[in-house]
Design a protein around this motif. Structure first.
Motif, mmCIF file in Angstrom:
data_model
loop_
_atom_site.group_PDB
_atom_site.id
_atom_site.type_symbol
_atom_site.label_atom_id
_atom_site.label_comp_id
_atom_site.label_asym_id
_atom_site.label_seq_id
_atom_site.Cartn_x
_atom_site.Cartn_y
_atom_site.Cartn_z
ATOM 1 N N ARG A 136 40.054 35.521 36.312
ATOM 2 C CA ARG A 136 41.376 35.722 35.204
ATOM 3 C C ARG A 136 42.557 34.818 35.624
ATOM 4 O O ARG A 136 42.445 34.307 36.921
ATOM 5 N N CYS A 164 37.085 32.747 33.267
ATOM 6 C CA CYS A 164 36.417 33.253 31.970
ATOM 7 C C CYS A 164 36.388 32.425 30.845
ATOM 8 O O CYS A 164 37.586 32.028 30.523
ATOM 9 N N SER A 165 35.356 31.949 30.367
ATOM 10 C CA SER A 165 35.455 30.916 29.309
ATOM 11 C C SER A 165 36.038 31.521 27.991
ATOM 12 O O SER A 165 36.387 30.768 27.163
ATOM 13 N N PHE A 166 36.045 32.851 27.863
ATOM 14 C CA PHE A 166 36.575 33.461 26.744
ATOM 15 C C PHE A 166 37.992 33.273 26.390
ATOM 16 O O PHE A 166 38.787 33.320 25.297
ATOM 17 N N CYS A 191 30.197 42.229 29.123
ATOM 18 C CA CYS A 191 31.318 41.543 29.970
ATOM 19 C C CYS A 191 31.471 42.819 31.075
ATOM 20 O O CYS A 191 32.004 43.693 30.749
ATOM 21 N N TYR A 229 34.121 42.052 33.468
ATOM 22 C CA TYR A 229 35.239 41.572 34.166
ATOM 23 C C TYR A 229 36.611 41.727 33.221
ATOM 24 O O TYR A 229 37.554 41.075 33.365
ATOM 25 N N ILE A 260 36.771 42.477 29.846
ATOM 26 C CA ILE A 260 36.799 42.642 28.174
ATOM 27 C C ILE A 260 35.945 43.556 27.591
ATOM 28 O O ILE A 260 34.747 43.848 28.015
ATOM 29 N N CYS A 266 32.961 31.406 33.927
ATOM 30 C CA CYS A 266 31.920 32.490 33.693
ATOM 31 C C CYS A 266 31.327 32.332 32.432
ATOM 32 O O CYS A 266 32.136 32.170 31.546
ATOM 33 N N CYS A 290 28.506 36.565 29.474
ATOM 34 C CA CYS A 290 28.281 36.945 28.258
ATOM 35 C C CYS A 290 27.433 36.090 27.025
ATOM 36 O O CYS A 290 26.945 36.633 26.255
#
Ligand code: SF4
Length: 494
Positions: A195, A255-257, A405, A407, A409, A456, A459
């Motif tokens: 994060r 986190c790529s999201f 996920c 981590y 989400i 990451c 997902c």
């Protein structure tokens, strides 16, 4: 536009000259209310901790509550938190109880923490900490991480070695700000840096601040200094500032999201060279390049506000197809903390959205950040058809989500994810679109400016950066593929 429960936002500030930091905390959190609006909390140190907690969005600046808050919290060191419950229970009573910053005290040691992330080895930690501290008083991960720190502090191990133990023994994502009982401000990040967390200061380098996103520094007119590196601990006290690399990261897994959905478009993530909105514009360009037929089948590009806006602009730039801001959000329809069910949240989202007349009779490219469960997309597409769209082709910036996920989400099982069961063609049929185009993982990664092994992509690939998450995912996947019922949130069961 989603109703995923988001990661939280944290902010911390320290004034070397002893002035109150509450206004920096307030503005730092207001700018990050998009990261969570179930609850908010402030805590400052002035010969002891003083705190304030509330549900929902932060109150407006002229609200009597805000004035009271500014009067009450006068400390020169402080931390704050906005939360969207991704772990723990989410009814009103538990929301209030789980609100951060969280204070723990035992054996003469005391500490206050606010954190963003999610712990994977919850069951093991709960057992270990229960045997040392007795029953846990909240349902939230923050209590685990706080007590893990307290374990070391009460044995006089010092902050560095207690944080180091945390980094080594807690598996998961954690970006933390905290205050010691002496009023020192500290901040640290897990050794994978999942994060975001960054820090900066005022012009005179007298006031320092830590923020989940750089927008928290911008709003306070602070200069951005750097991201806090994975495995690093920063401490501000009367004696000055220290920075220690406690654990050497073996790899990184940001986190790529965050790039596609969570972060504010004007934030800079992970010490990058460009703001998120420029990256999203690139995502849109990539979508245009990846579909060689786009100019033959589309009359108009629109975005699903607001995370699709910048990518829609990029797609328009790449293809030259007319871009119209035909979908708009009613600005003052907001989620409230006590609306916690999936259905209620979806109803609010549909109320928020309004469609202008421009799409009537048009073949539409609708740009969206992601498809998780598919039900929101289905409703939006239905709305577009009712508004007269001739064709609706979906262009999705985040590649197909195929696994949960672990981590922070709120995507906890394979079975809830439409992309775990279906490919793009089947998804289009289910949500009522004429086609669905996902950005490729390769182009997505390239546009973030990071290497594949710095992100990451759990997902998207079902390959997770931590061992227990991988183990749990493999077991869940085997069950899912056999058609057995998944229990959901298995990593949280104690
Ligand atoms: S699994 Fe997906 S949502 Fe979760 S941290 Fe990794 S990239 Fe982000």
């Amino acid at each position: 536009m989603k109703f995923l429960k988001e990661a939280c936002g944290v902010f911390g500030a320290y004034d070397m000259d002893g002035g109150p930091v509450i206004s920096y905390l307030y503005w730092g959190l207001i700018s990050q209310n998009h990261r969570g609006h179930h609850s908010h909390g402030f805590l400052t140190f002035d010969n002891g901790f003083s705190s304030h907690y509330g549900l929902d969005l932060l109150p407006p600046v002229r609200h009597p509550l805000t004035r009271k808050l500014f009067k009450k919290l006068r400390g020169a060191a402080g931390i704050g938190h906005v939360r969207y419950a991704t772990s723990g229970k989410d009814n009103k009573r538990w929301l209030l109880r789980d609100t951060q910053p969280f204070i723990v005290e035992d054996g003469g040691a005391k500490i206050a923490l606010a954190y963003n992330g999610n712990i994977v080895n919850v069951s093991q930690l709960r057992l270990e900490l229960k045997s040392e501290f007795g029953n846990l008083s909240t349902s939230s991960d923050v209590e685990l991480i706080s007590k893990k720190l307290l374990q070391g502090l009460k044995k006089d191990r010092g902050l560095s070695s207690s944080v180091k133990a945390c980094m080594r023994e807690v598996e998961g994502a954690f970006s933390v700000v905290g205050l010691t009982q002496k009023g020192e401000l500290f901040a640290f990040r897990d050794s994978l840096g999942i994060r975001p967390l960054c820090y900066g200061h005022d012009e005179d380098k007298k006031i320092f601040a830590v923020s989940s996103e750089s927008v928290g520094l911008n709003i306070n007119n602070f200069q951005y200094e750097s991201e806090i590196k994975p495995g690093e601990l920063l401490v501000w006290s009367k004696d000055g500032f220290t920075q220690e690399q406690l654990v050497k990261p073996k790899m990184r897994a940001f986190c790529s999201f965050e790039f596609a959905y969570f972060a504010r478009p004007d934030s800079i993530l992970n010490g990058g060279s460009k703001p998120v909105y420029k990256i999203r514009e690139d995502f849109g360009r990539n979508l245009g390049k990846e579909d060689s037929e786009i100019n033959n089948k589309i009359d108009i590009v629109i975005s699903i506000p607001e995370t699709g806006d910048d990518a829609a602009y990029g797609l328009h730039e790449q293809t030259g197809i007319h871009w119209a801001r035909a979908l708009r959000k009613h600005r003052y329809v907001t989620d409230r903390a006590f609306i916690t069910t999936h259905k209620e949240r979806e109803m609010i989202i549909m109320k928020k959205l309004n469609i202008g007349g421009e799409i009537k009779g048009k073949r539409v490219a609708a740009v969206e950040d992601s498809i998780v469960r598919g039900d929101t997309s289905r409703r939006i597409i239905k709305k577009m058809r009712e508004a007269g769209a001739k064709k609706v082709h979906m262009y999705i910036t985040f590649p197909r989500i195929i696994s949960p996920c672990f981590y922070g989400i709120d995507m906890s099982t394979f079975s809830e994810l439409i992309g775990a069961k279906h490919d793009a063609t089947e998804i289009a049929r289910i949500i009522g679109a004429d086609s669905v185009h996902y950005q490729s993982i390769e182009n997505f990664v390239k546009s973030t400016g990071l290497e594949r092994d710095e992100l990451c992509l759990g997902c998207l690939t079902c390959q997770y950066p931590t061992p227990l998450a991988q183990q749990i995912a493999d077991k869940m996947k085997a069950k899912f593929e056999k058609g057995e019922k998944e229990t959901g949130r298995v990593y949280e069961s104690s």
